[in-house]
Scaffold this motif. Structure first.
Motif, PDB file in Angstrom:
ATOM      1  N   PRO A  28       0.791  -1.232   0.000  1.00 12.25           N
ATOM      2  CA  PRO A  28       0.000   0.000   0.000  1.00 12.25           C
ATOM      3  C   PRO A  28       0.821   1.280   0.000  1.00 12.25           C
ATOM      4  CG  PRO A  28       0.002  -0.989   2.176  1.00 12.25           C
ATOM      5  CD  PRO A  28       0.699  -1.954   1.277  1.00 12.25           C
ATOM      6  N   GLY A  48       0.671  -1.514  -7.494  1.00 22.67           N
ATOM      7  CA  GLY A  48       0.445  -1.150  -6.090  1.00 22.67           C
ATOM      8  C   GLY A  48      -0.340  -2.240  -5.378  1.00 22.67           C
ATOM      9  N   ASP A  50      -1.625  -5.530  -4.055  1.00 24.77           N
ATOM     10  CA  ASP A  50      -1.397  -6.864  -4.602  1.00 24.77           C
ATOM     11  C   ASP A  50      -1.681  -6.816  -6.100  1.00 24.77           C
ATOM     12  OD1 ASP A  50      -1.231  -9.981  -3.959  1.00 24.77           O
ATOM     13  OD2 ASP A  50      -2.717  -9.636  -5.519  1.00 24.77           O
ATOM     14  N   VAL A 107      -5.202  -8.084  -7.370  1.00 24.64           N
ATOM     15  CA  VAL A 107      -6.465  -7.468  -6.940  1.00 24.64           C
ATOM     16  C   VAL A 107      -6.724  -6.225  -7.790  1.00 24.64           C
ATOM     17  CG1 VAL A 107      -7.715  -6.438  -5.010  1.00 24.64           C
ATOM     18  CG2 VAL A 107      -6.163  -8.358  -4.602  1.00 24.64           C
ATOM     19  N   ALA A 131      -5.852  -5.358 -10.725  1.00 24.46           N
ATOM     20  CA  ALA A 131      -4.559  -4.787 -11.101  1.00 24.46           C
ATOM     21  C   ALA A 131      -3.875  -5.564 -12.222  1.00 24.46           C
ATOM     22  CB  ALA A 131      -3.674  -4.690  -9.859  1.00 24.46           C
ATOM     23  N   THR A 188      -2.682  -5.984  -0.013  1.00 18.36           N
ATOM     24  CA  THR A 188      -3.690  -5.216  -0.754  1.00 18.36           C
ATOM     25  C   THR A 188      -4.354  -4.152   0.133  1.00 18.36           C
ATOM     26  OG1 THR A 188      -5.595  -5.427  -2.221  1.00 18.36           O
ATOM     27  CG2 THR A 188      -5.586  -6.845  -0.292  1.00 18.36           C
ATOM     28  N   ALA A 189      -4.930  -3.125  -0.516  1.00 18.16           N
ATOM     29  CA  ALA A 189      -5.461  -1.969   0.212  1.00 18.16           C
ATOM     30  C   ALA A 189      -6.452  -2.357   1.301  1.00 18.16           C
ATOM     31  CB  ALA A 189      -6.120  -1.006  -0.777  1.00 18.16           C
ATOM     32  N   TYR A 199     -13.338  -0.949  -3.614  1.00 17.75           N
ATOM     33  CA  TYR A 199     -12.163  -0.396  -4.285  1.00 17.75           C
ATOM     34  C   TYR A 199     -12.641   0.591  -5.353  1.00 17.75           C
ATOM     35  CZ  TYR A 199      -8.867  -3.909  -2.424  1.00 17.75           C
ATOM     36  OH  TYR A 199      -8.064  -4.679  -1.614  1.00 17.75           O
ATOM     37  N   ASN A 200     -11.758   1.495  -5.761  1.00 15.43           N
ATOM     38  CA  ASN A 200     -12.078   2.472  -6.820  1.00 15.43           C
ATOM     39  C   ASN A 200     -13.417   3.172  -6.560  1.00 15.43           C
ATOM     40  OD1 ASN A 200      -9.796   1.989  -8.636  1.00 15.43           O
ATOM     41  ND2 ASN A 200     -10.706  -0.016  -8.974  1.00 15.43           N
ATOM     42  N   PRO A 201     -13.591   3.754  -5.364  1.00 14.66           N
ATOM     43  CA  PRO A 201     -14.911   4.296  -5.031  1.00 14.66           C
ATOM     44  C   PRO A 201     -15.275   5.537  -5.842  1.00 14.66           C
ATOM     45  CG  PRO A 201     -13.335   4.902  -3.334  1.00 14.66           C
ATOM     46  CD  PRO A 201     -12.638   3.944  -4.256  1.00 14.66           C
ATOM     47  N   ALA A 208      -4.162   4.199   3.266  1.00 17.99           N
ATOM     48  CA  ALA A 208      -3.896   3.140   4.251  1.00 17.99           C
ATOM     49  C   ALA A 208      -2.470   2.618   4.082  1.00 17.99           C
ATOM     50  CB  ALA A 208      -4.881   1.998   4.042  1.00 17.99           C
ATOM     51  N   MET A 218      -9.609   8.727  -5.174  1.00 14.75           N
ATOM     52  CA  MET A 218      -8.963   7.546  -5.754  1.00 14.75           C
ATOM     53  C   MET A 218      -8.039   6.813  -4.786  1.00 14.75           C
ATOM     54  SD  MET A 218      -7.979   8.916  -9.502  1.00 14.75           S
ATOM     55  CE  MET A 218      -6.780   7.627  -9.806  1.00 14.75           C
ATOM     56  N   ARG A 219      -7.659   7.475  -3.691  1.00 14.06           N
ATOM     57  CA  ARG A 219      -6.770   6.814  -2.721  1.00 14.06           C
ATOM     58  C   ARG A 219      -7.534   6.338  -1.497  1.00 14.06           C
ATOM     59  NH1 ARG A 219      -1.463   9.528  -0.955  1.00 14.06           N
ATOM     60  NH2 ARG A 219      -0.801   7.394  -0.637  1.00 14.06           N
ATOM     61  N   THR A 220      -8.846   6.214  -1.622  1.00 15.34           N
ATOM     62  CA  THR A 220      -9.669   5.807  -0.481  1.00 15.34           C
ATOM     63  C   THR A 220     -10.208   4.398  -0.702  1.00 15.34           C
ATOM     64  OG1 THR A 220     -10.355   8.106  -0.237  1.00 15.34           O
ATOM     65  CG2 THR A 220     -11.650   6.458   0.942  1.00 15.34           C
ATOM     66  N   LEU A 221     -10.184   3.617   0.361  1.00 13.56           N
ATOM     67  CA  LEU A 221     -10.795   2.294   0.366  1.00 13.56           C
ATOM     68  C   LEU A 221     -11.940   2.396   1.368  1.00 13.56           C
ATOM     69  CD1 LEU A 221     -10.886  -0.709   1.867  1.00 13.56           C
ATOM     70  CD2 LEU A 221     -10.465  -0.735  -0.578  1.00 13.56           C
TER      71      LEU A 221
HETATM   72  N1  SAH Z   1      -3.925  -3.605  -6.638  1.00 15.62           N
HETATM   73  C1  SAH Z   1      -4.379  -2.604  -5.674  1.00 15.62           C
HETATM   74  C2  SAH Z   1      -5.760  -2.060  -5.998  1.00 15.62           C
HETATM   75  C3  SAH Z   1      -5.871  -1.326  -7.313  1.00 15.62           C
HETATM   76  S1  SAH Z   1      -7.430  -0.576  -7.541  1.00 15.62           S
HETATM   77  C4  SAH Z   1      -4.349  -3.226  -4.279  1.00 15.62           C
HETATM   78  O1  SAH Z   1      -4.217  -4.437  -4.163  1.00 15.62           O
HETATM   79  O2  SAH Z   1      -4.455  -2.470  -3.296  1.00 15.62           O
HETATM   80  C5  SAH Z   1      -7.105   1.067  -6.927  1.00 15.62           C
HETATM   81  C6  SAH Z   1      -7.926   1.336  -5.682  1.00 15.62           C
HETATM   82  O3  SAH Z   1      -7.338   0.661  -4.571  1.00 15.62           O
HETATM   83  C7  SAH Z   1      -7.984   2.788  -5.235  1.00 15.62           C
HETATM   84  O4  SAH Z   1      -8.980   3.537  -5.929  1.00 15.62           O
HETATM   85  C8  SAH Z   1      -8.351   2.643  -3.773  1.00 15.62           C
HETATM   86  O5  SAH Z   1      -9.719   2.340  -3.608  1.00 15.62           O
HETATM   87  C9  SAH Z   1      -7.559   1.400  -3.391  1.00 15.62           C
HETATM   88  N2  SAH Z   1      -6.244   1.723  -2.792  1.00 15.62           N
HETATM   89  C10 SAH Z   1      -5.038   1.440  -3.288  1.00 15.62           C
HETATM   90  N3  SAH Z   1      -4.067   1.814  -2.423  1.00 15.62           N
HETATM   91  C11 SAH Z   1      -4.707   2.328  -1.337  1.00 15.62           C
HETATM   92  C12 SAH Z   1      -4.272   2.847  -0.075  1.00 15.62           C
HETATM   93  N4  SAH Z   1      -2.962   2.917   0.234  1.00 15.62           N
HETATM   94  N5  SAH Z   1      -5.214   3.264   0.792  1.00 15.62           N
HETATM   95  C13 SAH Z   1      -6.531   3.181   0.499  1.00 15.62           C
HETATM   96  N6  SAH Z   1      -6.996   2.682  -0.659  1.00 15.62           N
HETATM   97  C14 SAH Z   1      -6.096   2.274  -1.568  1.00 15.62           C
END
Ligand code: SAH
Length: 249
Positions: free
Chosen positions: A12, A80, A82, A85, A87, A115-116, A164-166, A198, A220-223
């Motif tokens: 992450p 980024g 995993d 996931v 990706a 993964t996130a 993911y990708n909210p 995260a 885009m950086r929110t889970l």
């Molecule tokens: N392969 C990545 C996911 C890719 S999809 C994984 O396994 O984490 C991209 C989405 O992942 C982002 O829009 C967000 O929802 C989430 N994401 C990726 N990194 C993040 C992080 N550090 N904190 C929170 N959400 C994250």
């Protein structure tokens, strides 16, 4: 020619959250292929080439990596979290399936990463302690109707749901629609967690209820983690008990 291709999960964000196996795979490559911000996290050693690409050009990036590997290079595709996931790992296999039959005999492997949703869960406690699922809200590769069908099914089955990708600049309204749909099935008091960045030093958590969840908090950086009916608060943590019986009783 005996090139190779490894699809590497960098976790992450914090370097400590990258596995030693992923670090070894990156150090062993001649060529690093990936989206710029992910590549920037990887130290470049002498003699390594970087191939930066646009975030959305995943299939093209996969084909480029396969072409390099087929020409005898040892290639690492950087992803980024995993790589399996939402990706690059699946993108590489899609390219293999549709591409040059010789690619099927290449030496291709995947190095997993944190993964996130796991990094996000760890920021708040143990919200994924029971059964859970992960849904991407991006409708780049599937229809919004499919996303709504899966959200409804997951809500009815009382899974904890990691979203993911909210949201992105191109899709600002879908998360509000997703929350409206979830409100029609789940309890209004269901915990909803917005976890931004995260597993990095800038991690930020906002906890709310499903009734009060504000879609504009996500980027885009929110889970997002939407709890199950048993997901609850204890002290300053949020967790889902392993048992569906009321553990506090
Ligand atoms: N392969 C990545 C996911 C890719 S999809 C994984 O396994 O984490 C991209 C989405 O992942 C982002 O829009 C967000 O929802 C989430 N994401 C990726 N990194 C993040 C992080 N550090 N904190 C929170 N959400 C994250």
């Amino acid at each position: 020619m005996t090139g190779s291709l490894v699809i590497v999960g960098t976790g992450p964000g914090r370097p400590e959250l990258m596995t030693p196996a992923a670090q070894l795979a990156l150090a062993g490559a001649n060529d690093l292929v990936g989206y710029g911000p992910y590549l920037d996290r990887v130290p470049l050693r002498r003699g390594q080439c970087r191939h930066v690409s646009d975030n959305r050009a995943e299939l093209e990036r996969a084909r480029h990596a396969l072409t390099l590997a087929a020409s005898g290079r040892d290639v690492a595709v950087v992803s980024g979290g995993d790589p399996g996931v939402f990706a690059m790992a699946a993108a590489v296999f899609e390219a293999v399936e549709a591409g040059d039959p010789a690619w099927r005999s290449l030496d291709i492997r995947v190095e997993p990463g944190v993964t996130a949703m796991l990094a996000a869960a760890a920021e708040v406690g143990a919200p994924l302690g029971g059964d859970f699922c992960a849904i991407s809200l991006s409708d780049n590769l599937k229809s919004w109707a499919t996303i709504e069908r899966r959200l409804t099914a997951a809500a009815k089955a009382d899974f904890v749901i990691a979203l993911y990708n909210p949201a992105s600049k191109a899709r600002p309204h879908q998360l509000a629609q997703a929350f409206a749909l979830l409100r029609s099935v789940k309890m209004q008091t269901t915990p909803v967690l917005f976890v931004r960045a995260a597993g990095t030093t800038e991690a930020k958590v906002v906890a709310s209820s499903l009734a009060g969840a504000d879609a504009s908090l996500a980027d885009m950086r929110t889970l997002i983690i939407v709890g199950a009916s048993t997901t609850r608060r204890v002290g300053r943590w949020i967790y889902t008990p392993r048992s569906e019986r009321d553990v506090a009783a």
